[in-house]
Design a protein around this motif. Structure first.
Motif, short mmCIF file in Angstrom:
data_model
loop_
_atom_site.label_atom_id
_atom_site.label_comp_id
_atom_site.label_asym_id
_atom_site.label_seq_id
_atom_site.Cartn_x
_atom_site.Cartn_y
_atom_site.Cartn_z
N SER A 1 0.86 -1.18 0.00
CA SER A 1 0.00 0.00 0.00
C SER A 1 0.90 1.23 0.00
O SER A 1 1.58 1.50 0.99
CB SER A 1 -0.90 0.00 1.25
OG SER A 1 -1.79 1.10 1.23
N PRO A 2 0.94 1.99 -1.10
CA PRO A 2 1.84 3.15 -1.11
C PRO A 2 1.60 4.09 0.07
O PRO A 2 2.55 4.48 0.76
CB PRO A 2 1.50 3.84 -2.44
CG PRO A 2 1.00 2.73 -3.30
CD PRO A 2 0.26 1.81 -2.38
N HIS A 3 0.33 4.42 0.32
CA HIS A 3 -0.03 5.30 1.43
C HIS A 3 -0.93 4.57 2.41
O HIS A 3 -1.34 3.43 2.16
CB HIS A 3 -0.69 6.57 0.89
CG HIS A 3 0.15 7.29 -0.12
ND1 HIS A 3 -0.15 7.30 -1.47
CD2 HIS A 3 1.32 7.97 0.02
CE1 HIS A 3 0.78 7.97 -2.12
NE2 HIS A 3 1.69 8.39 -1.24
N LEU A 4 -1.28 5.22 3.46
CA LEU A 4 -1.94 4.55 4.58
C LEU A 4 -3.34 4.06 4.27
O LEU A 4 -3.83 3.17 4.96
CB LEU A 4 -1.95 5.49 5.79
CG LEU A 4 -0.56 5.64 6.44
CD1 LEU A 4 -0.47 6.93 7.23
CD2 LEU A 4 -0.27 4.44 7.33
N ASP A 5 -4.00 4.58 3.27
CA ASP A 5 -5.37 4.14 3.00
C ASP A 5 -5.52 3.45 1.65
O ASP A 5 -6.62 3.00 1.30
CB ASP A 5 -6.33 5.33 3.07
CG ASP A 5 -5.87 6.51 2.21
OD1 ASP A 5 -4.86 6.36 1.49
OD2 ASP A 5 -6.50 7.58 2.27
N ASP A 6 -4.47 3.34 0.88
CA ASP A 6 -4.60 2.88 -0.51
C ASP A 6 -5.11 1.45 -0.62
O ASP A 6 -6.05 1.16 -1.38
CB ASP A 6 -3.26 3.02 -1.25
CG ASP A 6 -2.90 4.46 -1.53
OD1 ASP A 6 -3.82 5.26 -1.80
OD2 ASP A 6 -1.70 4.79 -1.46
N ALA A 7 -4.51 0.52 0.10
CA ALA A 7 -4.92 -0.87 -0.03
C ALA A 7 -6.34 -1.08 0.49
O ALA A 7 -7.14 -1.80 -0.11
CB ALA A 7 -3.94 -1.78 0.70
N VAL A 8 -6.66 -0.46 1.61
CA VAL A 8 -7.99 -0.64 2.21
C VAL A 8 -9.07 -0.09 1.28
O VAL A 8 -10.10 -0.74 1.06
CB VAL A 8 -8.05 0.05 3.58
CG1 VAL A 8 -9.49 0.12 4.08
CG2 VAL A 8 -7.18 -0.69 4.59
N LEU A 9 -8.86 1.09 0.71
CA LEU A 9 -9.85 1.68 -0.17
C LEU A 9 -9.93 0.94 -1.51
O LEU A 9 -10.99 0.90 -2.13
CB LEU A 9 -9.53 3.16 -0.41
CG LEU A 9 -9.69 4.08 0.79
CD1 LEU A 9 -9.25 5.50 0.43
CD2 LEU A 9 -11.14 4.10 1.28
N SER A 10 -8.81 0.40 -1.96
CA SER A 10 -8.77 -0.21 -3.28
C SER A 10 -9.21 -1.67 -3.30
O SER A 10 -9.84 -2.13 -4.25
CB SER A 10 -7.35 -0.12 -3.86
OG SER A 10 -6.93 1.23 -3.96
N CYS A 11 -8.85 -2.41 -2.26
CA CYS A 11 -9.17 -3.86 -2.27
C CYS A 11 -9.45 -4.37 -0.86
O CYS A 11 -8.99 -5.45 -0.49
CB CYS A 11 -8.03 -4.64 -2.92
SG CYS A 11 -6.40 -4.43 -2.15
N GLY A 12 -10.19 -3.59 -0.09
CA GLY A 12 -10.51 -3.98 1.28
C GLY A 12 -11.26 -5.30 1.35
O GLY A 12 -11.02 -6.13 2.24
N GLY A 13 -12.20 -5.53 0.39
CA GLY A 13 -12.93 -6.78 0.37
C GLY A 13 -12.03 -7.97 0.15
O GLY A 13 -12.17 -9.01 0.80
#
Length: 206
Positions: free
Chosen positions: A24-36
């Motif tokens: 995750s480049p930044h702190l919210d990128d992975a969660v917002l992009s592929c949280g499911g």
């Protein structure tokens, strides 16, 4: 990085104990992009989300950085990033996946590794001359990595190696860099070079 189709990636995860490193480049990128996907995979295999660019730098900041801080309502960059790290941790704990905050400096605040000759005094008045990406729109989000960021690219690669040591198993899931943010492109490039199997997720562009 050898890329499996998504179906191949899913089949590898199901019923396996293969560790998955999600970049995750930044702190919210992975969660917002592929949280499911994180929540699904985390119930089937060991998943660690590594957030790379989790720190700011001390002022003076560029105009783009100051505008960003103003938009967030933060009094200073340190407080903002501390709050973002805490929020990220809460969400990842709810998803029941592992996490690492690597601690590299966000591209919006990243300074040149070596100051340009004769710019020391000017940098106090015009911070842009001392930064790798002087502006957000014209530099940081143009889809190109600055030649001054070679050391940063190497640091991302070293972080991947440290989190998946050895030459054995492990999958790497990295951002595609859809929005053209230099930090995302850096992470994708490091993933491609790491020599491990994996795939890409489509970045959420806000």
């Amino acid at each position: 990085m050898a890329v499996d189709p998504l179906t191949g990636f899913v089949r590898t995860v199901v019923g396996s104990d293969v560790p998955i490193l999600v970049l995750s480049p930044h702190l919210d990128d992975a969660v917002l992009s592929c949280g499911g996907l994180l929540g699904w995979a985390g119930r089937r295999a060991p998943v660690t989300v590594a957030s790379l660019f989790t720190e700011a730098a001390a002022p003076p900041h560029t105009l783009s950085a100051r505008q960003y801080l103003k938009q967030t309502g933060a009094e200073n960059a340190d407080d903002l990033y501390a709050a973002r790290r805490a929020e990220d941790l809460r969400v990842l704990e709810l998803l029941d996946v592992g996490w690492r905050h690597v601690g590299l400096v966000d591209g919006l605040f990243r300074r040149l590794p070596r100051p340009r000759p004769g710019t020391a005094l000017l940098a106090g008045l015009l911070p842009e001359v001392a930064h790798v990406y002087p502006t957000y729109r014209l530099h940081l989000s143009r889809g190109r990595v600055s030649p001054y960021d070679e050391e940063t690219l190497r640091a991302v690669g070293e972080a991947i190696d440290a989190l998946l040591p050895g030459t054995g198993g492990g999958l790497v899931l990295a951002p595609l860099g859809v929005g053209g943010h230099a930090d995302h492109i850096l992470v994708r490039t490091a993933a491609e070079r790491c020599g491990r199997p994996g795939g890409f997720y489509s970045d959420c562009v806000l």
